[in-house]
Design a protein around this motif. Structure first.
Motif, short mmCIF file in Angstrom:
data_model
loop_
_atom_site.label_atom_id
_atom_site.label_comp_id
_atom_site.label_asym_id
_atom_site.label_seq_id
_atom_site.Cartn_x
_atom_site.Cartn_y
_atom_site.Cartn_z
N GLY A 104 0.81 -1.21 0.00
CA GLY A 104 0.00 0.00 0.00
C GLY A 104 0.84 1.25 0.00
O GLY A 104 0.51 2.24 -0.67
N TRP A 109 -3.09 2.01 -2.48
CA TRP A 109 -3.95 0.96 -1.92
C TRP A 109 -4.58 0.07 -3.00
O TRP A 109 -4.76 -1.12 -2.78
N TYR A 207 -4.68 0.08 2.36
CA TYR A 207 -5.09 1.47 2.59
C TYR A 207 -4.37 2.05 3.80
O TYR A 207 -3.95 3.22 3.80
N GLN A 210 -0.94 2.98 2.77
CA GLN A 210 -0.86 4.22 1.99
C GLN A 210 -0.65 5.43 2.89
O GLN A 210 -0.02 6.41 2.48
#
Length: 263
Positions: A104, A109, A207, A210
């Motif tokens: 990520g 993501w 995610y 990220q």
């Protein structure tokens, strides 16, 4: 005069099935070769100190260099990451969560999550096949009673059970890969249940990866190494469990109906 050309055709002994001939000793040994290869690869990985590179501490120290390399060599980096993920899962190296966060962070993501989903499923399938080649008939030939019923039920509802287990990562990933092989589940069901079951968790962790940069900076400022617990909140854990419970409902209903029909 009676026909005696086939004197054993109708005899009781002839009607019985021939006893199973055990495979040659050499063939039995080769059955365990894939598992031995997995264990050797895992030991080699630890001997080379790969666990030091598959950590958030390493990501914190090298994040700028890693991101610059990915930006300059995106396609090659994606393929390399995919191969590393497949090998890490196939050799049961305990780094799936960290590598998902890596994905990520480095690829975003969406692309990172897609690479992880493919890599995790392929790697898990390789470990599944290695375990099944060595121990695939273990339960079928050596257990009876309630455990045999459990194995049969798991086999009949393989996709549903595996899907639920994959949704809520309560059990270690490699443990599920090995256990599924012992219950004699088809590769197709294993592959599909693994791929679709890990998608929510995979993209959730990607995610988190990220936005991991701020967590790494904060951890460095406080003089400690970042941990996955710094990213995974209670709400995310509860969400995974809720997803698993919802996915389990059809399987429970199917089992209740089956018991009702038997009565």
């Amino acid at each position: 005069m009676s026909d005696t050309r086939f004197p054993l055709e109708n005899s009781p002994k002839a009607s019985q099935e021939a006893p199973a001939v055990p495979p040659p000793k050499k063939a039995r040994v080769w059955r365990y070769a894939p598992v031995g290869f997995v264990l050797a690869g895992l030991a080699l990985g630890y001997a080379l100190g790969l666990q030091d590179y598959l950590s958030l501490g390493f990501l914190a120290e090298q994040r700028e260099a890693l991101r610059a390399y990915v930006d300059a060599n995106f396609l090659w980096s994606s393929m390399l990451f995919l191969i590393v993920y497949i090998l890490a899962v196939a050799f049961s190296f305990p780094a799936a969560s960290v590598l998902t966060i890596f994905g990520g962070f480095l690829f975003g993501w969406m692309i990172g999550g897609a690479l992880v989903a493919v890599g995790a499923t392929v790697g898990a399938s390789l470990l599944f096949l290695a375990t099944r080649s060595a121990f695939g008939s273990f339960l079928r030939h050596r257990v009876d009673g309630s455990l045999r019923k459990l194995a049969d039920g798991f086999r009949e509802n393989a996709f549903g059970y595996l899907f639920v287990i994959r949704l809520a990562p309560v059990f270690p990933f490699f443990v599920v890969n090995i256990a599924a092989a012992l219950f004699d589940i088809s590769l197709g069901r294993f592959f599909a249940a693994t791929f679709f079951g890990i998608l929510p968790g995979t993209f959730a962790y990607a995610y988190l990866g990220q936005g991991v940069d701020s967590v790494l900076v904060a951890a460095q400022a406080s003089g400690r190494e970042a941990q996955i617990s710094d990213l995974v909140t209670r709400d995310i854990t509860l969400a995974f469990l809720a997803l698993a419970l919802v996915a389990l409902i059809p399987t429970i209903i199917r089992q209740v109906r089956k018991r009702g029909d038997r009565r």
